[in-house]
Design a protein around this motif. Structure first.
Motif, PDB file in Angstrom:
ATOM      1  N   ARG A 356      44.652  52.588  31.782  1.00 30.55           N
ATOM      2  CA  ARG A 356      44.031  51.655  32.878  1.00 30.55           C
ATOM      3  C   ARG A 356      44.000  53.024  33.611  1.00 30.55           C
ATOM      4  NH1 ARG A 356      43.902  46.421  35.278  1.00 30.55           N
ATOM      5  NH2 ARG A 356      42.749  45.969  33.284  1.00 30.55           N
ATOM      6  N   ASP A 358      42.509  54.879  37.383  1.00 33.63           N
ATOM      7  CA  ASP A 358      42.758  54.729  39.279  1.00 33.63           C
ATOM      8  C   ASP A 358      42.736  56.186  39.356  1.00 33.63           C
ATOM      9  OD1 ASP A 358      45.085  55.275  38.812  1.00 33.63           O
ATOM     10  OD2 ASP A 358      44.714  52.441  39.088  1.00 33.63           O
ATOM     11  N   LYS A 387      37.420  37.766  30.321  1.00 29.72           N
ATOM     12  CA  LYS A 387      37.042  39.082  30.212  1.00 29.72           C
ATOM     13  C   LYS A 387      37.530  40.191  32.039  1.00 29.72           C
ATOM     14  CE  LYS A 387      33.193  40.070  29.831  1.00 29.72           C
ATOM     15  NZ  LYS A 387      31.515  40.158  30.487  1.00 29.72           N
ATOM     16  N   ASP A 388      38.242  38.576  32.368  1.00 31.43           N
ATOM     17  CA  ASP A 388      38.640  39.347  33.924  1.00 31.43           C
ATOM     18  C   ASP A 388      39.575  40.218  33.990  1.00 31.43           C
ATOM     19  OD1 ASP A 388      36.681  38.312  35.223  1.00 31.43           O
ATOM     20  OD2 ASP A 388      37.028  36.434  35.683  1.00 31.43           O
ATOM     21  N   PHE A 390      40.472  42.453  32.426  1.00 28.89           N
ATOM     22  CA  PHE A 390      39.792  44.217  31.825  1.00 28.89           C
ATOM     23  C   PHE A 390      39.053  44.480  33.453  1.00 28.89           C
ATOM     24  CE2 PHE A 390      40.727  41.629  28.402  1.00 28.89           C
ATOM     25  CZ  PHE A 390      41.498  42.463  27.737  1.00 28.89           C
ATOM     26  N   VAL A 391      39.330  45.970  33.279  1.00 27.21           N
ATOM     27  CA  VAL A 391      38.116  46.367  33.756  1.00 27.21           C
ATOM     28  C   VAL A 391      37.021  46.871  32.487  1.00 27.21           C
ATOM     29  CG1 VAL A 391      38.973  47.078  35.889  1.00 27.21           C
ATOM     30  CG2 VAL A 391      39.437  48.997  34.777  1.00 27.21           C
ATOM     31  N   ASP A 392      36.009  47.995  33.056  1.00 24.17           N
ATOM     32  CA  ASP A 392      35.271  48.389  32.257  1.00 24.17           C
ATOM     33  C   ASP A 392      35.894  49.694  31.799  1.00 24.17           C
ATOM     34  OD1 ASP A 392      33.089  46.513  32.843  1.00 24.17           O
ATOM     35  OD2 ASP A 392      31.860  47.254  33.928  1.00 24.17           O
ATOM     36  N   THR A 393      36.711  50.418  31.743  1.00 28.99           N
ATOM     37  CA  THR A 393      37.276  52.001  31.470  1.00 28.99           C
ATOM     38  C   THR A 393      38.307  51.548  30.809  1.00 28.99           C
ATOM     39  OG1 THR A 393      37.899  52.020  33.659  1.00 28.99           O
ATOM     40  CG2 THR A 393      36.142  53.751  33.213  1.00 28.99           C
ATOM     41  N   ASP A 394      38.637  50.012  30.326  1.00 28.65           N
ATOM     42  CA  ASP A 394      40.406  50.079  30.385  1.00 28.65           C
ATOM     43  C   ASP A 394      39.722  51.072  28.685  1.00 28.65           C
ATOM     44  OD1 ASP A 394      41.518  49.160  31.984  1.00 28.65           O
ATOM     45  OD2 ASP A 394      41.008  47.171  31.656  1.00 28.65           O
ATOM     46  N   LEU A 408      34.857  48.157  25.805  1.00 24.16           N
ATOM     47  CA  LEU A 408      33.692  47.174  26.243  1.00 24.16           C
ATOM     48  C   LEU A 408      32.353  47.252  24.814  1.00 24.16           C
ATOM     49  CD1 LEU A 408      31.471  49.413  29.314  1.00 24.16           C
ATOM     50  CD2 LEU A 408      32.077  47.371  29.355  1.00 24.16           C
TER      51      LEU A 408
END
Length: 469
Positions: A356, A358, A387-388, A390-394, A408
């Motif tokens: 992840r 950040d 889905k929550d 995760f974040v899109d960039t994982d 994604l």
């Protein structure tokens, strides 16, 4: 450092300063409590719904018109009509059906007998019960919307009373001997079949000649033929139906017709009978409507005295748990192969390793972490997870070799569900929809949701894991 030196670093507050600090802290707490109370009072309450068992019936209910091969038999002379056979009876060829009393002597003798002290003995106790049952049936089915049926009811009762009278009159004719017989013309059946004593103008209609207007019962007129009627020569004395082949024609919507167009046979009941009939049918387009033409070769005698029949087309019946449509929501989840997920045997929790990125992560190692997953369901190969998490960039780290896979790129699937409210938390629970109709949906009762569970009535009013109360 001496004790005296240590005390030099301690700042002592005056009593007034300590009181002021206490008041400030108390004031902050009081403001928080008041704000919480105001927020709680002003907040709209979340309405819940208790799940129950139910079913959805897709059956089609419609009015059907019975069309038979009815032959009208006329009289050759004028006179009073006297029937010997009950309405709806099967008779053989050459059997006497009725007579025409040219002088009225027989009718007058019956009237005299009825006005005598023994007049009540003309009908038996069973005859009176039969008439009373017909009246009770009409009363139980009465509605203001179908008040016009009272005229057909009147004709039915008159026909039944005179049908019973016919038996009495035949006895009187036999008592009169040759003197009476000379003024009475007997009409015999020219063929075997079922006899009926009414006319309504539908005798010559066929499925091809029926119109939409023919289904308007308000315009329907049924004329009963009964003992005591004075008929002119050439008038209809009775009807004979010799053929067991008949049709029931129902007027249905074009949408209803679509549900039947791929079927070879239709299953239905007549007048709420427990007897289910299955037979062939055809669909005939009639503009805004479709005529469902049911072909039959039996049961005709059971309904020979009726023109309009209540038909229920039996389709699928769906049973399960009943929930309001407003309670349903659709949730998108990730499908992750079971082999890519860490299964903690001790805790039973499902986890996955990922990278992840950040603002705090300086390189890929700094962003590596293990994320706990919310699993909604599983099958032989996959876990279906929230889905929550995760974040899109994982970037997922899969297997022993930590192969990288963008989150994604995971396969997705949509799930139907409701918010379970048993514990005061909006807990998303998957449901399997069986059938939706009007304002409610029937769902499968072998899933996570059970009868008597409480769910959020309107799923749009809450979010997942929200505290409800």
């Amino acid at each position: 450092m001496s004790k005296k030196q240590k005390n030099l670093n301690v700042i002592k507050l005056s009593r007034a300063a300590r009181l002021n600090s206490a008041f400030i802290i108390f004031g902050i707490i009081l403001v928080y409590v008041v704000a919480s109370i105001i927020k709680s009072v002003s907040k709209e309450p979340i309405t819940t719904y208790k799940v129950s068992s139910s079913n959805i019936n897709n059956n089609i209910t419609c009015e059907g018109i019975a069309l038979r091969n009815e032959n009208e038999v006329t009289t050759s002379k004028s006179g009073y009509l006297i029937y010997f056979v009950r309405d709806g009876d099967k008779i053989k060829k050459n059997a006497p059906i009725c007579t025409v009393d040219e002088t009225g002597n027989v009718i007058n003798s019956i009237k005299a007998a009825g006005e005598s002290d023994n007049g009540n003995e003309l009908f038996t106790h069973a005859d009176y019960i039969s008439i009373r049952d017909s009246i009770d049936n009409y009363k139980s089915a009465y509605s203001d919307e179908k008040f016009f049926n009272i005229y057909n009811f009147k004709s039915e009762i008159e026909s039944k009373v005179m049908d019973l009278s016919s038996q009495v009159m035949m006895q009187e004719i036999q008592k009169g001997g040759a003197a009476v017989s000379s003024t009475v013309q007997t009409i015999k059946a020219t063929e075997s079949g079922v006899v009926s004593y009414y006319t309504d103008g539908y005798e010559k209609k066929t499925p091809e000649t029926l119109s939409v207007e023919d289904f308007n019962e308000a315009n329907y007129k049924k004329v009963s033929l009964k003992t005591g009627d004075i008929l002119d020569a050439g008038s209809t004395a009775y009807k004979m139906t010799a053929d067991e082949n008949w049709h029931i024609v129902c007027q249905i919507t074009n949408e209803q017709a679509k549900t039947l167009q791929d079927e070879e046979k239709v299953k239905f009941t007549i007048n709420n009978s427990p007897n289910e009939i299955r037979t062939k049918f055809t669909l005939v387009p009639k503009g805004d409507y479709t005529f469902l033409v049911i072909q039959l070769n039996k049961y005709m005698v059971d309904y020979v005295s009726e023109r309009f029949l209540r038909i229920e087309i039996i389709l699928n019946k769906f049973e399960g748990l009943k929930v309001p449509n407003t309670a349903l929501l659709e949730k998108e989840v990730f499908k992750i192969p079971k082999g890519d997920i860490i299964d903690d045997k001790e805790s039973g929790k499902k986890k996955i390793e990922l990278l992840r990125f950040d603002d705090k992560a300086s390189d890929s190692d700094a962003g590596q972490k293990t994320v706990e997953l919310i699993v909604y369901k599983s099958d032989e190969d996959y876990y279906y997870v929230d889905k929550d998490a995760f974040v899109d960039t994982d970037i997922l780290l899969l297997g022993k070799k930590k192969e990288q896979k963008p989150v994604l790129s995971l396969e997705r699937e949509k799930m139907n569900g409701v918010y379970l409210a048993n514990t005061g938390i909006a807990d998303f629970t998957e449901v399997e929809v069986i059938k939706s109709q009007d304002e409610f949906t029937i769902i499968n009762d072998d899933g996570y949701l059970k009868e008597f569970d409480n769910i959020v009535l309107d799923s749009n009013e809450v979010y997942e894991n929200q505290t409800l109360y």
